[in-house]
Design an enzyme around this catalytic site. Structure first.
Site, PDB file in Angstrom:
ATOM      1  CB  CYS A 142       1.410  41.042 -30.150  1.00  0.00           C
ATOM      2  SG  CYS A 142       0.903  39.516 -29.325  1.00  0.00           S
ATOM      3  CB  CYS A 191      -3.821  29.597 -35.414  1.00  0.00           C
ATOM      4  SG  CYS A 191      -3.506  31.385 -35.363  1.00  0.00           S
ATOM      5  CB  CYS A 266      -3.218 -10.519 -20.048  1.00  0.00           C
ATOM      6  SG  CYS A 266      -4.768 -10.717 -20.961  1.00  0.00           S
ATOM      7  CB  CYS A 269      -6.830  -7.309 -18.507  1.00  0.00           C
ATOM      8  SG  CYS A 269      -5.742  -8.644 -17.947  1.00  0.00           S
ATOM      9  CB  CYS A 309     -21.348   3.880  20.578  1.00  0.00           C
ATOM     10  SG  CYS A 309     -19.966   2.738  20.874  1.00  0.00           S
ATOM     11  CB  CYS A 319     -13.742 -10.411  32.587  1.00  0.00           C
ATOM     12  SG  CYS A 319     -15.171  -9.725  33.440  1.00  0.00           S
ATOM     13  CB  CYS A 333     -23.390  -9.474  29.266  1.00  0.00           C
ATOM     14  SG  CYS A 333     -23.046 -11.257  29.136  1.00  0.00           S
TER      15      CYS A 333
END
Length: 535
Positions: A142, A191, A266, A269, A309, A319, A333
């Site tokens: 083989c 093969c 459908c 699609c 940030c 507040c 604020c």
């Protein structure tokens, strides 16, 4: 106004990315069909499971897995008889030519040797085959594992490819196992010798592999009959094993397919049936529903970025003094987004910021407010259409469940109560079928309305009028079929009363069907009646 565009405008950044109006897609498909020969399946008769409608219906056939296997066997038998080849070779030829019997015959009789070379059919007179035949009685090695095998062990091996290249059964089994795990490409296996292009037949594969691999291989073989044919598609419903073959849309017909599993989809699609909306709109709507853009729109409309940030912050108390979460901890604020250290009694205290009001009068914050208002309006508009789209889908699903309950149990009960045969009660089933279909159509009209341009006021008003009338008519039919029917299921009114109910329900069904057909026609034609009226 799409939410993605609103986000770009608001933040100043870039975002990450049935009458059926399909002229562009159909033109592309039509041109490709003309360029290549039509070697698909031959004529198909209309299937009994096709939907009942007044609209012209296209022809197609629904096949189960058993039907597909039978057709595969018939095709192999035909090629075996016509070409005088083995069943194994016939299967190799059919898989190569995508199960088209006509193309196999045409190509084979045009140039048999060329077909043999391209497909990998080796004649037994090849030198390799002769060398192996002469080598019987000798030891052979083989060339994969380099193990030497005696003639007695060779004679017991199952692997015997037509090309004659020798590899032991263990190596062949490993080679085929790897190919099967790699996917459907194992159906065109060649093969193991890199210099050889001989095809490995189904009989050799199945004789070597284990049960699991045999199951996979047979599954690939079955599915190849559909997946290799451009005129065939699997039903996309979860768990459905039916295939649709030979679909050819007729003049004025829709692209809707009704599978035997009762799922409507459908053909183009493979989404659920979506008349009167075209496939492109459906794709955009589904992508929009599943995208993160609406989450970002909500954040934009209901929060503000921290000035330091830039993280979005939602105000949940009265507040105006906002403190960003750690590690930022910036205090600012809420009204003017300025540092809180600049605020005091002179700015109006905690609940009013005259710096903001003054700046607003000067136009400093006009652009930011405009962006925020645009995002909020876009979110509210999308929510309006989506809620109604989803509500009608829920109603459609409930109506479908009620229909199944009616067919399974209640129709027999009604027959006993009213002393009438089931055949005389078909008007009830037809009403529920119409309700399910109309809920589906009404659902997709909200996607249609969402993408209708705002500047086309006349079309928009006409569309909303048609949609409102359709919805009102459907509600009348649904109420009659759902509530009025229970009077006859639970009580025992007189025969005359039930006949009146029959006339009322059948009449509402007919009127609703006609109205929705006209609605679909108007929307799929782009509301051209409005344009013509304006001209």
């Amino acid at each position: 106004m799409d939410s993605e565009d609103d986000m770009q405008d608001a933040w100043g950044g870039e975002s990450d990315g049935e009458f059926y109006d399909s002229n562009e897609e159909e033109d592309d498909e039509g041109s490709s069909d003309k360029e290549e020969a039509d070697y698909g399946f031959d004529d198909f008769a209309a299937d009994d499971g096709a939907p009942s409608s007044r609209m012209p219906q296209a022809n197609y056939t629904i096949l189960s897995e058993k039907d597909i296997r039978q057709r595969q066997e018939e095709a192999i038998a035909t090629i075996t008889n016509f070409l005088s080849v083995s069943k194994t070779d016939a299967g190799i030829l059919l898989r190569h030519f995508k199960w088209s019997v006509s193309k196999v015959n045409d190509e084979w009789f045009a140039d048999e040797e060329s077909v043999r070379r391209s497909v990998g059919l080796v004649r037994p007179t090849r030198p390799e085959y002769q060398r192996r035949s002469r080598g019987r009685g000798q030891e052979m090695r083989c060339t994969i594992c380099f193990e030497t095998h005696s003639f007695s062990s060779i004679s017991r091996m199952k692997a015997e490819p037509a090309c004659g290249h020798f590899f032991c059964d263990v190596c062949w089994t490993g080679y085929i196992h790897t190919a099967i795990n790699d996917g459907p490409g194992c159906l065109t296996l060649r093969c193991a010798d890199p210099s050889c292009g001989a095809a490995i037949g189904e009989d050799m594969v199945l004789s070597l592999v284990c049960t699991d691999d045999r199951t996979k291989y047979n599954r690939y073989l079955l599915r190849s009959y559909v997946e290799d044919n451009r005129k065939a598609k699997w039903c996309p419903a979860p768990g459905c094993e039916y295939a649709v073959l030979g679909f050819v849309p007729g003049v004025g017909a829709s692209y809707d397919i009704v599978c035997k599993c009762s799922f409507n989809f459908c053909w183009n699609c493979l989404e659920e049936a979506h008349r009167p909306v075209d496939c492109g709109t459906v794709k955009k709507w589904i992508r929009k529903n599943s995208a993160e853009s609406e989450n970002m729109n909500w954040i934009l409309a209901n929060s503000k970025p921290c000035p330091k940030c830039k993280r979005p912050i939602e105000k949940n108390q009265g507040c105006m003094h906002i403190t960003c979460t750690p590690p930022c901890k910036f205090e600012f604020c809420w009204l003017c987004l300025g540092a809180w250290t600049d605020h005091g009694e002179r700015t109006g205290g905690f609940y009013a910021c005259n710096r903001y009001e003054a700046a607003k009068q000067e136009g400093v914050y006009d652009e930011a407010d405009r962006r925020r208002d645009m995002a909020k309006n876009s979110l509210e508009r999308y929510t309006h259409y989506y809620e109604r789209w989803a509500t009608n889908e829920s109603s459609r699903a409930k109506a479908h469940t009620d229909l199944q309950q009616m067919q399974a149990v209640q129709i027999e009960k009604l027959s006993d109560k009213q002393c009438q045969p089931v055949s005389q009660l078909k008007f009830v089933t037809e009403a529920w079928l119409q309700i399910v279909e109309c809920r589906r159509v009404l659902k997709w009209t909200y996607a249609y309305g969402y993408y209708l341009p705002d500047q086309e006021d006349a079309k928009k008003q006409f569309f909303e009028y048609l949609q409102g009338e359709a919805e009102a008519g459907l509600e009348r039919l649904h109420q009659c079929a759902e509530k009025d029917l229970h009077v006859f299921l639970d009580g025992e009114p007189g025969q005359a009363t039930f006949n009146d109910f029959r006339t009322k329900l059948a009449g509402l069904t007919s009127v609703t069907r006609t109205y929705f057909e006209n609605l679909v026609r108007a929307l799929e034609n782009g509301l051209t009646d409005v344009v013509q009226g304006l001209e």
